[in-house]
Design a protein around this motif. Structure first.
Motif: not given
Length: 179
Positions: A48-58
């Motif tokens: 919908x109108x919610x979102x996330x952008x992220x960088x990850x390290x595992x």
């Protein structure tokens, strides 16, 4: 001079006595499954109108010889969230588990997320200044919640490419690409 000679001969003798012995080799986690021990990927998630952008390290921390979960990973992610009106920074930390030993894996994640709403904080400060009330604390605009997701991960043994997709919080419906 004699002392220097004795010292040099002692050091040389010690160096010559250093012998490397090999016995049965223990395979490391990366050698057992072929998965690289480190993973870096970017994630985009929305609903919908919610979102996330992220960088990850595992980082792989364990690879049991038996069991449903074939590898355990520690994950750290940083990025931003947005909705119709606001946006702000986001931090995620957690534990991931992968199944399978080939290129297709089910992926389970559990952890903790914290997000901050700077726009609402600025409004709160403005309202406090206008009304003469004390300035609000930033912690009032920070949200700390559990994080969890369930998804699919494509990662070939000894390969570099990672593709992830699934559903969870805070990512919502997400897609990730990395190495």
């Amino acid at each position: 001079m004699k002392m220097l000679k004795i010292t040099l001969l002692s050091l040389l003798g010690s160096a010559l006595l250093q012998v490397t012995a090999y016995s049965q080799e223990i395979k490391t986690a990366a050698e057992r499954s072929g998965l690289k021990k480190n993973a870096v990927y970017g994630t985009i998630g929305t609903v919908g109108v919610y979102g996330v952008v992220e960088g990850n390290y595992e980082r792989m921390i364990a690879e049991p010889a038996k069991g449903f979960i074939t590898s355990y990973w520690v994950r750290v992610g940083y990025g931003g969230w947005y909705n119709w009106e606001d946006s702000g920074p986001l931090f995620v930390i957690g534990l991931s588990g992968l199944t399978g030993v080939k290129k297709s894996h089910a992926e389970f994640n559990i952890g903790f997320t914290t997000s901050y709403d700077p726009d609402s904080y600025d409004i709160g400060v403005s309202n406090a200044n206008y009304s003469g009330e004390p300035k609000p604390s930033k912690s009032e605009y920070r949200q700390n919640l559990p994080a969890a997701s369930l998804g699919y991960r494509f990662q070939k043994p000894n390969g570099h490419f990672i593709f992830r997709t699934g559903i969870g919080y805070p990512e919502a419906l997400y897609v990730s690409l990395g190495f």
